[in-house]
Design a protein around this motif. Structure first.
Motif, PDB file in Angstrom:
ATOM      1  N   LEU A  58     -39.583   8.445 -18.552  1.00 30.69           N
ATOM      2  CA  LEU A  58     -40.816   7.601 -17.499  1.00 30.69           C
ATOM      3  C   LEU A  58     -42.631   7.950 -17.468  1.00 30.69           C
ATOM      4  N   TYR A  59     -42.292   9.234 -18.335  1.00 30.95           N
ATOM      5  CA  TYR A  59     -43.499   9.950 -18.931  1.00 30.95           C
ATOM      6  C   TYR A  59     -44.289   8.704 -20.012  1.00 30.95           C
ATOM      7  N   GLU A  60     -43.177   7.562 -20.515  1.00 28.80           N
ATOM      8  CA  GLU A  60     -44.164   6.916 -21.534  1.00 28.80           C
ATOM      9  C   GLU A  60     -44.348   5.772 -20.869  1.00 28.80           C
ATOM     10  N   ILE A  61     -43.565   5.284 -19.617  1.00 27.19           N
ATOM     11  CA  ILE A  61     -43.594   4.314 -19.049  1.00 27.19           C
ATOM     12  C   ILE A  61     -45.422   4.323 -17.850  1.00 27.19           C
ATOM     13  N   ILE A  62     -45.106   5.642 -17.697  1.00 29.27           N
ATOM     14  CA  ILE A  62     -46.665   5.843 -16.280  1.00 29.27           C
ATOM     15  C   ILE A  62     -47.723   5.889 -17.890  1.00 29.27           C
ATOM     16  N   GLU A  63     -47.387   6.203 -18.794  1.00 30.00           N
ATOM     17  CA  GLU A  63     -48.833   6.318 -19.936  1.00 30.00           C
ATOM     18  C   GLU A  63     -49.001   4.946 -20.250  1.00 30.00           C
ATOM     19  N   GLU A  64     -48.061   4.075 -20.311  1.00 32.46           N
ATOM     20  CA  GLU A  64     -48.287   2.653 -20.743  1.00 32.46           C
ATOM     21  C   GLU A  64     -48.929   1.103 -19.426  1.00 32.46           C
ATOM     22  N   SER A  66     -50.009   2.777 -16.941  1.00 36.39           N
ATOM     23  CA  SER A  66     -51.565   3.200 -15.887  1.00 36.39           C
ATOM     24  C   SER A  66     -53.166   2.519 -16.995  1.00 36.39           C
ATOM     25  N   LYS A  67     -53.045   2.092 -18.327  1.00 36.36           N
ATOM     26  CA  LYS A  67     -53.539   1.287 -18.870  1.00 36.36           C
ATOM     27  C   LYS A  67     -54.492   0.120 -18.352  1.00 36.36           C
ATOM     28  N   GLU A  68     -52.965  -0.427 -16.902  1.00 37.27           N
ATOM     29  CA  GLU A  68     -53.396  -2.703 -16.967  1.00 37.27           C
ATOM     30  C   GLU A  68     -53.372  -1.631 -14.811  1.00 37.27           C
ATOM     31  N   VAL A  69     -53.714  -0.707 -14.466  1.00 35.43           N
ATOM     32  CA  VAL A  69     -53.746  -0.249 -13.091  1.00 35.43           C
ATOM     33  C   VAL A  69     -55.151  -0.491 -12.326  1.00 35.43           C
ATOM     34  N   LYS A  70     -55.696  -1.018 -11.711  1.00 34.42           N
ATOM     35  CA  LYS A  70     -57.409  -0.899 -11.290  1.00 34.42           C
ATOM     36  C   LYS A  70     -56.975  -0.200 -10.273  1.00 34.42           C
ATOM     37  N   ASP A  71     -55.838  -0.293  -9.238  1.00 27.55           N
ATOM     38  CA  ASP A  71     -56.485   0.796  -8.188  1.00 27.55           C
ATOM     39  C   ASP A  71     -56.586   1.750  -8.095  1.00 27.55           C
ATOM     40  N   GLU A  72     -57.511   2.613  -7.842  1.00 21.43           N
ATOM     41  CA  GLU A  72     -57.729   3.894  -7.518  1.00 21.43           C
ATOM     42  C   GLU A  72     -56.538   4.895  -7.261  1.00 21.43           C
ATOM     43  N   THR A  73     -56.569   4.512  -6.097  1.00 18.25           N
ATOM     44  CA  THR A  73     -55.747   5.884  -5.494  1.00 18.25           C
ATOM     45  C   THR A  73     -54.236   5.424  -6.238  1.00 18.25           C
ATOM     46  N   ILE A  74     -53.650   4.308  -6.133  1.00 15.16           N
ATOM     47  CA  ILE A  74     -52.721   4.716  -7.612  1.00 15.16           C
ATOM     48  C   ILE A  74     -52.665   5.224  -8.707  1.00 15.16           C
ATOM     49  N   LEU A  75     -53.578   5.103  -9.027  1.00 12.45           N
ATOM     50  CA  LEU A  75     -53.932   5.251 -10.608  1.00 12.45           C
ATOM     51  C   LEU A  75     -53.745   7.077 -10.425  1.00 12.45           C
ATOM     52  N   ASN A  76     -54.945   7.550  -9.694  1.00  9.88           N
ATOM     53  CA  ASN A  76     -54.404   8.872  -9.384  1.00  9.88           C
ATOM     54  C   ASN A  76     -53.361   9.694  -9.348  1.00  9.88           C
ATOM     55  N   ASP A  77     -52.347   8.621  -8.135  1.00 15.33           N
ATOM     56  CA  ASP A  77     -51.399   9.290  -8.080  1.00 15.33           C
ATOM     57  C   ASP A  77     -50.181   8.783  -9.871  1.00 15.33           C
ATOM     58  N   LEU A  78     -50.474   7.694 -10.268  1.00 10.63           N
ATOM     59  CA  LEU A  78     -49.827   8.255 -11.373  1.00 10.63           C
ATOM     60  C   LEU A  78     -49.973   8.964 -11.953  1.00 10.63           C
ATOM     61  N   LEU A  79     -51.323   9.436 -12.591  1.00 15.02           N
ATOM     62  CA  LEU A  79     -51.735  10.742 -13.112  1.00 15.02           C
ATOM     63  C   LEU A  79     -51.941  11.567 -12.886  1.00 15.02           C
ATOM     64  N   ALA A  80     -51.777  12.049 -11.612  1.00 19.98           N
ATOM     65  CA  ALA A  80     -50.409  13.737 -10.685  1.00 19.98           C
ATOM     66  C   ALA A  80     -48.958  13.586 -11.517  1.00 19.98           C
ATOM     67  N   LEU A  81     -48.245  12.807 -11.219  1.00 20.26           N
ATOM     68  CA  LEU A  81     -47.340  12.466 -11.765  1.00 20.26           C
ATOM     69  C   LEU A  81     -46.960  12.244 -13.424  1.00 20.26           C
ATOM     70  N   LYS A  82     -48.115  12.393 -13.754  1.00 25.50           N
ATOM     71  CA  LYS A  82     -47.544  12.592 -15.641  1.00 25.50           C
ATOM     72  C   LYS A  82     -48.372  13.652 -15.626  1.00 25.50           C
ATOM     73  N   GLU A  83     -49.092  14.472 -15.340  1.00 24.88           N
ATOM     74  CA  GLU A  83     -49.179  15.950 -15.446  1.00 24.88           C
ATOM     75  C   GLU A  83     -47.538  17.075 -14.349  1.00 24.88           C
ATOM     76  N   VAL A  84     -46.761  16.532 -14.027  1.00 22.50           N
ATOM     77  CA  VAL A  84     -45.895  16.885 -13.544  1.00 22.50           C
ATOM     78  C   VAL A  84     -44.565  16.668 -14.895  1.00 22.50           C
ATOM     79  N   PHE A  85     -44.665  15.666 -15.015  1.00 24.41           N
ATOM     80  CA  PHE A  85     -43.853  14.879 -16.193  1.00 24.41           C
ATOM     81  C   PHE A  85     -44.058  16.192 -17.318  1.00 24.41           C
TER      82      PHE A  85
END
Length: 93
Positions: A58-64, A66-85
C-alpha cells in the motif's frame, strides 16, 4: 470514523468512511498488486492488525498514485496515510 495507527512511529490518520471510500477508489487502479495478499494478521483489543507485506505494498501504491493526484485534500490525506505506513506495524479500527 476510522483510525489507522502506527505502533512504530506513533503516527495516526483518521477519516470518515466517505473519505476512505474516495481514497480506496483512487488506489483501486493499482489493486492488481494486492490480488493474492493477506490483509489482516489478526486483532488486538478490538483493533485489526494489518499484515506488514500488505502495508508495504500500500505504501508503494500511495507513492505511485500520489504523483498523479490533483486534489490537494486527497493528496494531503494520502501523504498522511503514507507517514503512518512508514512506521512498521499498523492497526486500524
Amino acid at each position: 470514523m476510522l483510525v489507522y495507527y502506527s505502533l512504530g512511529n506513533r503516527k495516526y490518520w483518521f477519516c470518515s468512511l466517505e473519505r476512505l471510500m474516495e481514497i480506496t477508489a483512487l488506489l483501486s487502479r493499482k489493486s492488481y498488486y494486492l490480488r493474492n495478499m493477506d490483509t489482516l494478521k489478526g486483532t488486538y483489543n478490538g483493533w485489526f492488525i494489518l499484515d506488514n507485506e500488505y502495508v508495504r505494498t500500500l505504501y508503494e501504491i500511495i507513492e505511485e498514485v500520489s504523483k498523479e493526484v490533483k486534489d490537494e485534500t486527497i493528496l494531503n490525506d494520502l501523504l498522511a496515510l503514507k507517514e503512518v505506513f512508514e512506521g512498521g506495524d499498523v492497526v486500524f479500527g
